[in-house]
Every structure is written in structure tokens, then in C-alpha cells.
Design a protein around this motif. Structure first.
Motif, PDB file in Angstrom:
ATOM      1  N   PRO A   2       0.822  -1.209   0.000  1.00 43.34           N
ATOM      2  CA  PRO A   2       0.000   0.000   0.000  1.00 43.34           C
ATOM      3  C   PRO A   2       0.855   1.259   0.000  1.00 43.34           C
ATOM      4  O   PRO A   2       2.014   1.242   0.417  1.00 43.34           O
ATOM      5  CB  PRO A   2      -0.792  -0.103   1.306  1.00 43.34           C
ATOM      6  N   GLU A   3       0.240   2.336  -0.463  1.00 40.08           N
ATOM      7  CA  GLU A   3       0.893   3.638  -0.427  1.00 40.08           C
ATOM      8  C   GLU A   3      -0.165   4.707  -0.228  1.00 40.08           C
ATOM      9  O   GLU A   3      -1.358   4.451  -0.352  1.00 40.08           O
ATOM     10  CB  GLU A   3       1.696   3.886  -1.700  1.00 40.08           C
ATOM     11  N   TYR A  91      -5.443   9.416  -0.090  1.00 41.72           N
ATOM     12  CA  TYR A  91      -6.039   8.082  -0.141  1.00 41.72           C
ATOM     13  C   TYR A  91      -4.967   7.027   0.132  1.00 41.72           C
ATOM     14  O   TYR A  91      -3.850   7.131  -0.376  1.00 41.72           O
ATOM     15  CB  TYR A  91      -6.635   7.805  -1.526  1.00 41.72           C
ATOM     16  N   ALA A  92      -5.333   6.020   0.910  1.00 40.91           N
ATOM     17  CA  ALA A  92      -4.505   4.827   1.009  1.00 40.91           C
ATOM     18  C   ALA A  92      -4.921   3.947  -0.160  1.00 40.91           C
ATOM     19  O   ALA A  92      -6.120   3.755  -0.416  1.00 40.91           O
ATOM     20  CB  ALA A  92      -4.744   4.105   2.336  1.00 40.91           C
ATOM     21  N   THR A  93      -3.942   3.425  -0.893  1.00 41.74           N
ATOM     22  CA  THR A  93      -4.258   2.666  -2.097  1.00 41.74           C
ATOM     23  C   THR A  93      -3.362   1.440  -2.226  1.00 41.74           C
ATOM     24  O   THR A  93      -2.236   1.417  -1.736  1.00 41.74           O
ATOM     25  CB  THR A  93      -4.148   3.554  -3.356  1.00 41.74           C
ATOM     26  N   VAL A  94      -3.904   0.442  -2.890  1.00 48.86           N
ATOM     27  CA  VAL A  94      -3.152  -0.762  -3.232  1.00 48.86           C
ATOM     28  C   VAL A  94      -3.803  -1.348  -4.483  1.00 48.86           C
ATOM     29  O   VAL A  94      -5.010  -1.209  -4.681  1.00 48.86           O
ATOM     30  CB  VAL A  94      -3.131  -1.779  -2.065  1.00 48.86           C
ATOM     31  N   THR A  95      -2.993  -1.980  -5.322  1.00 43.99           N
ATOM     32  CA  THR A  95      -3.496  -2.625  -6.531  1.00 43.99           C
ATOM     33  C   THR A  95      -3.511  -4.132  -6.321  1.00 43.99           C
ATOM     34  O   THR A  95      -2.535  -4.708  -5.846  1.00 43.99           O
ATOM     35  CB  THR A  95      -2.626  -2.274  -7.750  1.00 43.99           C
ATOM     36  N   LEU A 110      -5.140  -4.001   3.702  1.00 44.23           N
ATOM     37  CA  LEU A 110      -5.053  -2.544   3.615  1.00 44.23           C
ATOM     38  C   LEU A 110      -5.510  -1.900   4.928  1.00 44.23           C
ATOM     39  O   LEU A 110      -4.862  -0.970   5.431  1.00 44.23           O
ATOM     40  CB  LEU A 110      -5.881  -2.019   2.438  1.00 44.23           C
ATOM     41  N   LEU A 111      -6.598  -2.396   5.503  1.00 44.47           N
ATOM     42  CA  LEU A 111      -7.087  -1.858   6.775  1.00 44.47           C
ATOM     43  C   LEU A 111      -6.043  -2.056   7.873  1.00 44.47           C
ATOM     44  O   LEU A 111      -5.782  -1.150   8.673  1.00 44.47           O
ATOM     45  CB  LEU A 111      -8.413  -2.522   7.155  1.00 44.47           C
ATOM     46  N   GLU A 116      -1.552   0.119  11.332  1.00 45.96           N
ATOM     47  CA  GLU A 116      -0.148   0.047  11.747  1.00 45.96           C
ATOM     48  C   GLU A 116       0.589   1.361  11.489  1.00 45.96           C
ATOM     49  O   GLU A 116       1.533   1.692  12.200  1.00 45.96           O
ATOM     50  CB  GLU A 116       0.568  -1.095  11.012  1.00 45.96           C
ATOM     51  N   GLN A 117       0.164   2.105  10.472  1.00 52.00           N
ATOM     52  CA  GLN A 117       0.783   3.389  10.146  1.00 52.00           C
ATOM     53  C   GLN A 117       0.237   4.524  11.015  1.00 52.00           C
ATOM     54  O   GLN A 117       0.696   5.655  10.917  1.00 52.00           O
ATOM     55  CB  GLN A 117       0.557   3.735   8.659  1.00 52.00           C
TER      56      GLN A 117
END
Length: 161
Positions: A2-3, A91-95, A110-111, A116-117
Motif C-alpha cells: 500500500p501507499e 487516499y490509502a491505495t493498493v493494486t 489494507l485496513l 499500523e501506520q
């Protein structure tokens, strides 16, 4: 992995429904209709179609979900087809590459990563109902070009507080 990304406001057209997990097709199957509606007006999608989750109540099996298609410039809706704008923000995003049935695990990851961040969602929860500012599944693969769902790419974009 994720980023965090920054997104501008993005206009779209969509159809919104209250559904259950077993009636998901009532909204998801409207994507092709939205693309056709745009084509009739000489407009093309500006990006991949999406599902936007407005509210989720898993205990009661009730969801408010919108099928949408981004457009380059705002357009007026018509009848059930609504004009809207995805909000700007972080936005937090992941593909995810693979079958959409595998998205539940990717969403869970992702959640967890976001927690954790130390990041917070643009989401409120009351009486077990999550109300999201903007929670998206963006479908980047055209099934007419790649019919095998195991080869599809889906972006998750969840807006941060």
C-alpha cells in the motif's frame, strides 16, 4: 504494498443502490449501462469504472453502493443516473492483480496496514454501520479485452481523514 496518494476531485456519473451481498449485481451490473449512456452522448470514460461504498452494515447485510464511471468534465445526470464528484484528498491505495473474489483479503490487509501506520479513515461508525467519505474499488481491466478475471487489476482507494 500500500501507499498514500493525493487525488484531485474527480467528476463521474453513477447509479446508487441499497443492496445486500446477494443483490450486489443490482448495482455492479449497471457499469456497462453507464458506459453506454456516456457513449450515446459522445463521451468516453476518463478512467476505469468503480464501485463506491457509502455505507456498510455487515451484521444486517445492508450496503449502500454506487457504480460509477469517471468523466473528464462534469456532466448532468438524467433519471437514475446521477452526476457526482469523488472528493479530493489523501487516499490509502493498493493494486490487486487477480480475481475480484480475492478482494476481501486485500481489503483486510489494507485496513491492517493503515492501522499500523497510525492513519485514520474518512469514516464514521455508529451502531455497527460504517459511513465512508470515499471508499473505492476501481476496475482497471476491460473484461472485453481480458475475459479471465484472474488477470484483472483492481485498485482500492480509501480516503484518509
Amino acid at each position: 504494498m500500500p501507499e498514500i496518494i493525493e487525488q484531485p476531485a474527480r467528476p463521474y456519473v453513477g447509479v446508487r443502490r441499497h443492496i445486500t451481498m446477494t443483490t450486489f449485481g443490482e448495482v455492479a451490473d449497471r457499469i456497462s449501462e453507464l458506459i453506454g449512456w456516456l457513449a450515446e452522448r459522445g463521451l468516453a470514460p476518463a478512467a476505469g469504472p468503480f464501485l463506491r461504498y457509502h455505507s456498510i452494515d455487515m451484521a444486517a447485510d445492508r450496503l449502500e453502493v454506487e457504480a460509477g464511471v469517471p468523466v473528464a468534465e462534469p456532466v448532468e445526470g438524467e433519471g437514475e443516473i446521477l452526476a457526482g464528484e469523488l472528493p479530493a484528498g489523501r487516499y490509502a491505495t493498493v493494486t490487486h492483480h487477480g480475481h475480484p473474489d480475492q478482494l476481501a483479503g486485500v481489503i483486510g490487509d489494507l485496513l491492517k496496514w493503515t492501522a499500523e501506520q497510525g492513519l485514520e479513515w474518512d469514516m464514521t461508525e455508529a451502531d455497527g454501520v460504517e459511513r465512508w467519505g470515499c471508499r473505492l474499488e476501481i476496475y482497471n481491466t476491460d473484461p472485453r479485452v481480458e475475459p479471465d478475471p484472474n488477470n484483472w487489476d483492481t485498485d482500492l482507494q480509501f480516503r484518509l481523514a
